[in-house]
Write a protein that holds these residues in place. Structure first.
Motif, PDB file in Angstrom:
ATOM      1  N   MET A 270       4.267  -2.222 -11.969  1.00 12.82           N
ATOM      2  CA  MET A 270       3.705  -0.890 -11.816  1.00 12.82           C
ATOM      3  C   MET A 270       2.330  -1.021 -12.446  1.00 12.82           C
TER       4      MET A 270
ATOM      5  N   LEU B  59       1.725   8.674 -17.580  1.00 12.48           N
ATOM      6  CA  LEU B  59       0.674   9.434 -17.276  1.00 12.48           C
ATOM      7  C   LEU B  59       0.390  10.684 -16.860  1.00 12.48           C
TER       8      LEU B  59
ATOM      9  N   TYR C  16      -0.252  10.663  -5.602  1.00 15.50           N
ATOM     10  CA  TYR C  16      -1.418  10.301  -6.156  1.00 15.50           C
ATOM     11  C   TYR C  16      -2.708  10.383  -5.439  1.00 15.50           C
TER      12      TYR C  16
ATOM     13  N   LYS D  82       0.864  -1.394  -0.015  1.00 15.34           N
ATOM     14  CA  LYS D  82       0.233  -0.089  -0.055  1.00 15.34           C
ATOM     15  C   LYS D  82       0.845   1.384   0.016  1.00 15.34           C
ATOM     16  N   ARG D  83       2.090   1.245   0.764  1.00 17.62           N
ATOM     17  CA  ARG D  83       2.750   2.362   0.925  1.00 17.62           C
ATOM     18  C   ARG D  83       3.743   2.529  -0.290  1.00 17.62           C
ATOM     19  N   CYS D  84       4.063   1.406  -0.934  1.00 22.33           N
ATOM     20  CA  CYS D  84       5.085   1.634  -2.335  1.00 22.33           C
ATOM     21  C   CYS D  84       4.900   2.593  -3.090  1.00 22.33           C
ATOM     22  N   ASN D  85       5.823   3.476  -3.371  1.00 18.08           N
ATOM     23  CA  ASN D  85       5.422   4.625  -4.274  1.00 18.08           C
ATOM     24  C   ASN D  85       5.979   4.498  -5.648  1.00 18.08           C
ATOM     25  N   GLY D  86       6.803   3.320  -5.872  1.00 15.41           N
ATOM     26  CA  GLY D  86       7.119   3.023  -7.209  1.00 15.41           C
ATOM     27  C   GLY D  86       8.586   3.758  -7.671  1.00 15.41           C
TER      28      GLY D  86
ATOM     29  N   GLU E  92       0.231   2.097 -13.107  1.00 18.84           N
ATOM     30  CA  GLU E  92       0.066   3.644 -12.774  1.00 18.84           C
ATOM     31  C   GLU E  92      -1.206   4.350 -12.780  1.00 18.84           C
ATOM     32  N   GLU E  93      -1.994   3.707 -13.436  1.00 19.21           N
ATOM     33  CA  GLU E  93      -3.341   3.995 -13.477  1.00 19.21           C
ATOM     34  C   GLU E  93      -3.931   4.153 -12.250  1.00 19.21           C
ATOM     35  N   GLN E  94      -3.975   3.134 -11.507  1.00 20.81           N
ATOM     36  CA  GLN E  94      -4.497   3.078 -10.082  1.00 20.81           C
ATOM     37  C   GLN E  94      -3.268   3.461  -9.002  1.00 20.81           C
ATOM     38  N   GLY E  95      -2.142   3.796  -9.477  1.00 22.79           N
ATOM     39  CA  GLY E  95      -1.141   4.211  -8.508  1.00 22.79           C
ATOM     40  C   GLY E  95      -0.703   3.073  -7.439  1.00 22.79           C
ATOM     41  N   GLU E  96      -0.615   1.798  -8.213  1.00 23.02           N
ATOM     42  CA  GLU E  96      -0.488   0.743  -7.233  1.00 23.02           C
ATOM     43  C   GLU E  96       1.039   0.236  -7.666  1.00 23.02           C
ATOM     44  N   TYR E  97       1.847   0.041  -6.947  1.00 18.70           N
ATOM     45  CA  TYR E  97       3.250  -0.546  -7.126  1.00 18.70           C
ATOM     46  C   TYR E  97       3.340  -1.639  -6.212  1.00 18.70           C
TER      47      TYR E  97
ATOM     48  N   TRP F 299      -3.372   8.900 -22.134  1.00 24.57           N
ATOM     49  CA  TRP F 299      -3.390   7.622 -21.186  1.00 24.57           C
ATOM     50  C   TRP F 299      -4.072   6.380 -22.134  1.00 24.57           C
TER      51      TRP F 299
ATOM     52  N   LYS G  20      -1.718   8.718  -1.692  1.00 25.34           N
ATOM     53  CA  LYS G  20      -0.162   8.282  -1.289  1.00 25.34           C
ATOM     54  C   LYS G  20       0.825   8.839  -2.169  1.00 25.34           C
ATOM     55  N   SER G  21       2.069   8.483  -2.216  1.00 27.56           N
ATOM     56  CA  SER G  21       3.094   9.044  -2.684  1.00 27.56           C
ATOM     57  C   SER G  21       3.578   8.259  -4.097  1.00 27.56           C
TER      58      SER G  21
END
Lengths: 142, 633
Positions: A41, B187, B304, A10-14, A43-48, B150, B290-291
């Motif tokens: 990665m 993006l 983000y 959850k906290r990984c910022n990539g 990126e669309e969801q900001g999930e790393y 995108w 988040k960052s």
């Protein structure tokens, strides 16, 4: 209990500093395709999601050359590059996609836990990575 | 793998030259002299452009060139070094144009084996460039044309699923040659300024996709990593680190508010009634998820964010940055972060510079307030300050160049020339480019820096944060010879401060490190940069030599402008900042004392009215680039 690398995704910022630390530790150069930990990665969801070896040992069985074994001290995967032919059977067998072929050496590589001092964990700026047991990790992130 | 015999490490030693007219791709060696005299990145770009671009060409014509360049630190663990420059002759200003972006594109290009890409000519139909290690090809992009950035990213990634592509692309704004169209990567990362996206669009080039399986090698790995670790400690220890790391650049909204320089209603005011709606706290509490970091960055100022409720519920994506919050927000009288997040998202997808866009809308709103623009001119849009729907509607219209949007798509300067009726008075621009967020009446070095920036009103050319950080007076004396250096309202010593920051900034942009590492924490100063570059490349460098490189780059960019006949009298500020005192708040009564600073500035630079003297050019070894100018006369 065996310790391995866990990630509080959850906290990984990539930032991928873990990947660079890994490639530097093993090859003294910087390249993400040389890394044994890689961030998936989205990126669309900001999930790393940092992704590395879960120590399931499927690769050991898959290797036709008996090049892969378990490190006695850390329990990490150990690959003998003298024996490895780069056939890629272990890469196919890995359920987590964390066995790779080194793009230059053309030999199998995966996380070796840096002999018990994983550099990715040590240098993660957000302290997202942990080298610990699964029980401890649950406690830490709860 | 493209390992060349380049004498210095850190570089790949190869550049890609693409001729879109001829549909030809070539790989060339990087010139050793370019690395030695200009480092890479922004320095490499100006050196290439001044040598290969004829003066007075049409920026949107076939002859213009796009240079995309990385630095020798790019791809390494040097903190926040994953940046790249895109440079060209700007269609917005007619002078040197360049933009800088982070994300993950630049290191991937290095891992593929290239320091830079040169794009020439114009494709007959939409194309994209595909780079997979040594395989470089021009591909058909007709299925991508008309798509936003995108969608383009998604489609290309799905077509090459296994190769982990990093992609830069233009959206509809670049295709339609909006003069402040951006080039986007990852993006929400923008090479935003000076209309580089319009030039890419004019070439029918939709995207560049790259994947690389190689690596970057440094000259002295042990010294390099040790120095990296030392620098990281400095960054983490900096008092400003938690602000940038947790709040991102939104913390600057609060800094501007406290100093009375929160640009409001097209800079008519420095105090904004709607501050609470756009404050750092509001962003942090209500919108930040988040960052969201650039590659190899320990600071990770990128955030983000997500809108949870209201009209724009469900909108999510990267940041908005401070500049976007102010230019899309308070400058237009808008104090609602949800609207700003949506506007920012649209700009990212269309590929638009949020600064120039927000400013141009703010200009139109002032013209509407003054009765110069009426509803019949604006396609019926009510341009009252704070009208959130108007901003959103205009973004669509501008990106598509529809109706009233077509007028605003050329930026504030051209729009004001067409509208006329005295609107030039409040058309805010320098050299044709719209100004960034900070009201420089409350930060005088920034004011001078806007005026003297080679690419037009630009906070990043100098980025003299030194005056804003609340340093003790002694530090002002130590660094710039005056206690006044730490007082943002003071003009004294700011010329010296600005020149230093501009010169070092050119080095930073050429090594391609982030200015937040160098000018926020000042964690990397010229002597530190010298070490990074020496350990990485193996070049014989000294602090003096490094600063001379910065000065060389800055002067060469100025020569580019001079060749276009646009150096003389070009270092101005809009009268709003020099003649209209701030009407209220902590900075009430402040103006920018530009003339006093500029006089000192030219003395330090060895320039006469915006143009470098011959002796200066000789000293920097670039007099050969000035001769063309004399032949022209």
């Amino acid at each position: 209990m065996i310790k391995r690398i866990f990630a509080d995704t959850k906290r990984c910022n990539g930032c991928r500093i873990c990947e660079l630390r890994c490639s530097f530790e093993h090859d003294r150069v910087f390249g993400t395709k040389l890394a044994r930990i890689r961030i998936i990665m989205n990126e669309e969801q900001g999930e790393y999601k940092p992704n590395t070896c879960r120590l399931c040992y499927k690769c050991i069985k898959a290797c036709p050359e008996n090049a892969i074994s378990k490190n006695e001290k850390t329990g990490a995967i150990k690959i003998d590059h003298e024996l490895c032919t780069g056939c890629g059977k272990c890469v196919e067998a890995c359920p987590f996609n964390v066995m790779f072929l080194h793009p230059i050496k053309e030999k199998a590589i995966t996380c070796d836990l840096c002999e018990g001092d994983p550099q990715c964990v040590k240098y993660c700026p957000e302290k997202v990575l942990f080298y610990t047991t699964s029980q401890e990790f649950k406690k830490l992130t709860n | 793998m493209n390992k060349s015999k380049f004498p210095y490490k850190g570089y790949c030693g190869k550049i890609i030259e693409v001729d879109l007219t001829e549909e030809k791709v070539e790989t060339k060696d990087l010139e050793v002299e370019v690395a030695e005299q200009y480092i890479g990145g922004r320095g490499l770009a100006i050196r290439y452009l001044i040598k290969n671009l004829k003066p007075k060409i049409d920026p949107l014509g076939e002859e213009n060139i796009l240079v995309i360049s990385t630095g020798p630190l790019t791809g390494t663990l040097a903190p926040s070094s994953a940046r790249y420059t895109i440079a060209t002759k700007s269609p917005l200003t007619g002078v040197i144009g360049y933009a800088n972006s982070g994300g993950h594109f630049a290191p991937e290009l290095k891992y593929a084996g290239y320091d830079a890409i040169i794009i020439k000519g114009k494709a007959k139909s939409p194309k994209y460039l595909l780079i997979q290690d040594e395989k470089v090809s021009i591909e058909d992009a007709s299925h991508l044309w008309g798509k936003d950035t995108w969608e383009t990213d998604k489609i290309l990634k799905s077509e090459y699923e296994s190769s982990n592509l990093q992609i830069l692309s233009i959206g509809q704004a670049g295709e339609n040659k909006v003069l402040y169209a951006a080039i986007m990567n990852n993006l929400s990362r923008a090479a935003a300024r000076t209309g580089v996206g319009a030039v890419m669009g004019s070439k029918n080039l939709k995207a560049i996709a790259v994947s690389g399986s190689g690596f970057v090698e440094v000259h002295n790995p042990e010294e390099f990593i040790e120095f990296t670790n030392k620098t990281l400690e400095k960054i983490y220890d900096d008092p400003a680190y938690p602000s940038l790391s947790d709040y991102g650049t939104s913390f600057l909204v609060d800094l501007a508010y406290l100093g009375g320089g929160l640009a409001t209603n097209n800079n008519q005011f420095g105090v904004f009634d709607g501050y609470d709606g756009i404050s750092a706290e509001t962003f942090y509490e209500k919108y930040k998820v988040k960052s969201d970091s650039c590659f190899a960055c320990p600071i990770h100022c990128g955030k983000y964010s997500k809108v949870e409720e209201g009209k724009y519920a469900g909108i999510e994506g990267g940041s908005p940055e401070y500049e976007s919050i102010v230019c899309l927000g308070s400058k237009c009288g808008i104090g609602d972060l949800a609207t700003i997040i949506y506007a920012n998202d649209l700009c990212n997808r269309y590929g638009l510079d949020t600064i120039s866009l927000g400013d141009t809308v703010a200009f139109a709103m002032e013209a509407y307030e003054k009765g110069v623009l009426k509803k019949e001119d604006t396609d019926g849009i009510d341009l009252t300050w704070g009208n959130q729907d108007a901003l959103i509607e205009l973004i669509h219209k501008i990106a598509r160049r529809e109706g009233f949007g077509d007028l605003l798509a050329d930026g504030t300067k051209i729009a004001s020339e067409k509208i006329n009726k005295g609107s030039e008075e409040y058309a805010l621009h320098v050299k044709g480019m719209e100004p960034p967020a900070y009201d420089v009446r409350t930060a005088k070095a920034f004011g001078l820096g806007w005026a003297t920036a080679n690419r037009g009103a630009d906070h990043l050319s100098a980025l003299p944060n030194f005056e804003l950080l609340g340093y003790p007076k002694e530090k002002g004396v130590e660094w710039f010879g005056s206690e006044k250096a730490v007082d943002p309202y003071a003009w004294e010593s700011k010329a010296r401060m600005t020149v230093w920051h501009e010169n070092f900034g050119a080095v930073v942009d050429s090594a391609e490190m982030c200015k937040y590492t160098c000018f926020s924490a000042y964690a990397v100063k010229p002597d530190d940069m010298t070490k990074f570059l020496s350990y990485a490349t193996g070049m014989e460098l000294s602090e003096e030599k490094v600063m001379e490189i910065g000065e060389r780059i800055y002067n060469l960019e100025r020569l580019f402008n001079e060749r276009e006949g646009k150096a003389k009298d070009s270092d101005y500020l809009p009268k709003r900042f020099t003649e209209e005192p701030l009407p209220s708040g902590p900075a009430k009564g402040q103006v920018v004392e530009l003339d006093k600073m500029l006089k000192e500035y030219y003395e330090i630079r060895g320039w006469v009215n915006g143009a470098p003297k011959k002796e200066k050019l000789k000293e920097l070894g670039i007099e050969q680039f000035a001769t063309k100018k004399e032949e022209e006369k």
